[in-house]
Write a protein that holds these residues in place. Structure first.
Motif, PDB file in Angstrom:
ATOM      1  N   VAL A  39     -14.387  18.606   0.901  1.00  0.00           N
ATOM      2  CA  VAL A  39     -15.748  18.827   0.405  1.00  0.00           C
ATOM      3  C   VAL A  39     -16.123  20.292   0.627  1.00  0.00           C
ATOM      4  O   VAL A  39     -15.855  20.856   1.681  1.00  0.00           O
TER       5      VAL A  39
ATOM      6  N   THR B  88     -11.836  18.969   5.674  1.00  0.00           N
ATOM      7  CA  THR B  88     -12.451  18.233   4.567  1.00  0.00           C
ATOM      8  C   THR B  88     -12.171  18.961   3.259  1.00  0.00           C
ATOM      9  O   THR B  88     -12.034  20.190   3.248  1.00  0.00           O
TER      10      THR B  88
ATOM     11  N   GLY C 245     -18.783  10.179  -3.585  1.00  0.00           N
ATOM     12  CA  GLY C 245     -18.110  11.261  -4.305  1.00  0.00           C
ATOM     13  C   GLY C 245     -18.793  12.612  -4.197  1.00  0.00           C
ATOM     14  O   GLY C 245     -18.747  13.406  -5.138  1.00  0.00           O
TER      15      GLY C 245
ATOM     16  N   GLN D  85     -19.568  16.419  -3.716  1.00  0.00           N
ATOM     17  CA  GLN D  85     -18.709  17.586  -3.918  1.00  0.00           C
ATOM     18  C   GLN D  85     -18.969  18.669  -2.869  1.00  0.00           C
ATOM     19  O   GLN D  85     -18.136  19.534  -2.656  1.00  0.00           O
TER      20      GLN D  85
ATOM     21  N   ASN E 171     -16.744  13.360   5.153  1.00  0.00           N
ATOM     22  CA  ASN E 171     -15.733  12.622   4.388  1.00  0.00           C
ATOM     23  C   ASN E 171     -16.199  11.211   4.047  1.00  0.00           C
ATOM     24  O   ASN E 171     -15.821  10.653   3.010  1.00  0.00           O
TER      25      ASN E 171
ATOM     26  N   ARG F  19     -18.244  11.519   1.021  1.00  0.00           N
ATOM     27  CA  ARG F  19     -17.316  11.769  -0.100  1.00  0.00           C
ATOM     28  C   ARG F  19     -16.728  10.453  -0.599  1.00  0.00           C
ATOM     29  O   ARG F  19     -16.720  10.174  -1.796  1.00  0.00           O
TER      30      ARG F  19
END
Lengths: 296, 334
Positions: free
Chosen positions: B161, B159, B137, B139, B130, B133
């Motif tokens: 993700v 998560t 960002g 994915q 996280n 992320r």
């Protein structure tokens, strides 16, 4: 240049740990890292015990930090890491990005530990923005890379380098100590307590190669950058780290103390450091070679 | 219906075509230099080869990912940044990256570019994933091979993700990105050079007593006459510990999750990765074909999924050490 004592990497008894830090309190070490960084099953000291030790060492004039586990797998390990980061008093050594994240959110100052893979200036900038006060170079960092790092590191961010001890080279989900004893990890009986400086791994020709320390694999040779101390000072390295050993620590500290405060490193001082050691020394990483190499 | 993407290795254009033709949903490749963790002689792609590979895959609806998953240093920083820029113009579907500094560069310079966190990023918890992320960002994250099934399930649940796991291939015993055993012995590690136990450091010796494999002079293993010998990956040699000569770290073996695809589906894993960019097109074709059949069978009817005996046999034939394990997913392995 300051002298730091890294976290104890082996599983010592409670008495041995308390004894080690009782001795260390009166030795000329400036910075002390406390806590379990290798295996979450080693729980003979609670966070409260570590905090007690931290207070004693702080009272003795040391800068004290609490270190977090390097390999985080379970929710309970994450919980312990969060409690360490949010201890309310001491800065922390973040040994995984999860700990960096928690420290950044809580505004806790942290040292970016040696396994965070800080290999370039952009990574240092990111860590500094998140609240890092210092970064510890990866084990395999060469002098050439360090020169580049130092030229453009963010202002105010200190640099620390591992200069003495068996280098932690790898971490695994598997416990190699338990494997050697034919024990499943979940029923390991904390057998790593039988090896106060890890379990020796040799080649079939008897060459001392690696050291197994639970889930961690270390260098068989002792990283020894004593002779480089004047150069490190010239490069602006702020802190040099020694890694705890089960014996001769007082003498090792005194040798390095003399090196960081003195005028240079004499052959006599070097001989005093390695005198009586069975293990070979190595310094190859620093010279851009294989880590196990010995450059005279 | 839930799906699991099959991600296959492309060390060369023939391997890429083999993967695409055999049912991969995506292939991954690297540039021909130290910017990726399989920096082996004769492997990987220059810009022209990458363009051809991307065209071939995209025409057949298959995605192409680029591994840019080593750690640039001050002297090589510009080169890695150029690789990111070049990747952005070539039309890759995502970059697989590990270095935080370089990810920040990619996210800022090419904000539309999809980023995956490489296994070399050593993110073993949702808290770490996280973080990547929030910062860049990402994915998707590829999990290091250290978690049990229960831990993978817990991570996925915490998560947003996408999670990719290794499904088949050589087994890395250590946390990826946190192993410098190779550079300790040879000077080259996955992090800095994209190589583990590099071929140029390997030396074989043979005499009447058998064969010995060395890595930069260090004896990794010795074999009696007639005993089959494997590539000397240094963590898979036989060493002496406590007076016993054994595979002290791990034996030559492959990871295979063929038997456990329904658990992965149930855990919410998004993608299954096949290791082996250094392997031949024939290997890629064989493994991709078997994994495609297995995934299709599992996705169609997960409750009654059983791997066919011939699939297991086909995979074992191409596996390292010709045996397979679940690795850390199985607590008993740990």
């Amino acid at each position: 240049m300051k002298l730091a004592m890294g976290p104890i990497l082996y599983f010592w008894s409670r008495d041995e740990v308390f004894g080690f830090y009782r001795d260390l309190a009166r030795l000329p070490v400036d910075i002390v890292y406390l806590g379990e960084t290798v295996c979450s099953k080693r729980r003979t000291l609670t966070l409260a015990d570590w905090q007690l030790l931290a207070e004693r060492l702080a009272n003795a004039g040391k800068e004290v930090l609490l270190s977090t586990l390097t390999l985080l797998e379970s929710e309970s390990e994450l919980r312990t890491m969060r409690r360490i980061v949010n201890n309310g008093g001491f800065a922390v050594e973040a040994n995984d990005m999860a700990a960096v994240s928690v420290a950044a959110q809580a505004g806790v100052p942290f040292v970016a530990g040696p396994h965070l893979n800080s290999y370039n200036q952009a990574t240092l900038e990111l860590l500094a923005e998140l609240g890092a006060m210092r970064w510890v170079a990866p084990m395999e960092m060469s002098r050439e890379t360090m020169v580049g790092m130092q030229e453009r590191r963010p202002s105010g961010l200190q640099t620390e380098l591992f200069v003495y001890g068996r280098m932690p080279l790898a971490f695994s989900a598997r416990c190699f100590t338990a494997r050697n004893r034919d024990l499943p990890k979940d029923e390991c009986g904390l057998c790593c307590a039988d090896y106060p400086e890890g379990m020796q791994l040799a080649t079939q020709e008897g060459e001392q190669f690696l050291v197994l320390n639970g889930i961690q694999t270390q260098s068989g040779r002792i990283c020894n950058l004593l002779r480089e101390i004047p150069d490190l000072a010239a490069l602006g390295v702020d802190v040099v780290r020694l890694s705890p050993r089960s014996r001769r620590m007082e003498e090792i500290v005194e040798v390095f103390h003399q090196a960081v405060t003195g005028e240079g490193v004499t052959q006599e001082l070097y001989d005093r450091l390695v005198h009586g050691e069975r293990e070979e020394q190595c310094n190859g990483y620093w010279f851009g070679e294989a880590g196990m190499v010995v450059r005279e | 219906m839930k799906q699991i993407e099959l991600i296959c290795p492309a060390g060369s254009l023939p391997a890429l075509k083999a993967a695409v033709d055999s049912g991969a949903d995506a292939v991954y490749m690297g540039f021909r230099d130290a910017t990726n963790a399989r920096n082996f002689p004769g492997l990987n792609f220059d810009a022209d080869g990458a363009r051809k590979g991307i065209r071939y895959a995209h025409e057949r609806g298959v995605k192409v990912l680029l591994a840019l998953n080593t750690f640039p240093q001050p002297g090589s920083w510009e080169h890695w940044c150029k690789a990111v820029d070049q990747a952005a113009t070539l039309g890759f579907d995502a970059l697989i990256m590990a270095d935080p500094g370089l990810m920040r560069y990619a996210a800022r310079t090419h904000p539309g570019m999809r980023l995956h966190l490489s296994v070399q990023g050593s993110a073993t918890s949702y808290e770490a994933i996280n973080f990547y992320r929030e910062q860049f960002g990402i994915q998707r994250a590829v999990l290091p091979r250290v978690l049990s099934f229960a831990q993978v399930r817990h991570l996925v649940a915490n998560t947003e993700v996408e999670i990719e796991v290794f499904g088949f291939g050589s087994l890395c015993v250590m946390v990826e990105g946190r192993c410098t055993l190779s550079s300790y012995v040879t000077g080259e590690s996955p992090n800095t050079c994209g190589a583990c136990s590099p071929a140029k450091a390997v030396r074989w010796e043979e005499d009447a007593s058998g064969r010995r494999s060395r890595l930069n002079g260090v004896l990794i293993d010795s074999y009696g006459p007639g005993e089959s010998a494997g590539y000397p990956v240094l963590c898979k040699g036989r060493f002496q510990v406590n007076g016993r000569v054994d595979y002290a770290i791990e034996e030559p073996t492959s990871l295979s999750l063929l038997d456990h695809l329904p658990e992965l589906l149930q855990a919410g894993v998004t993608a299954l990765k096949v290791e082996g960019r250094q392997r031949s097109p024939a290997y890629v074709r064989q493994v991709t074909r078997v994994m495609r059949q297995a995934l299709d069978a599992c996705l169609a009817d997960p409750e009654n999924y059983r791997p066919a005996g011939e699939w297991v046999a086909q995979l074992d034939r191409v596996a390292e050490g010709t045996t397979h394990t679940l690795g850390a997913l199985d607590r008993a392995w740990q």
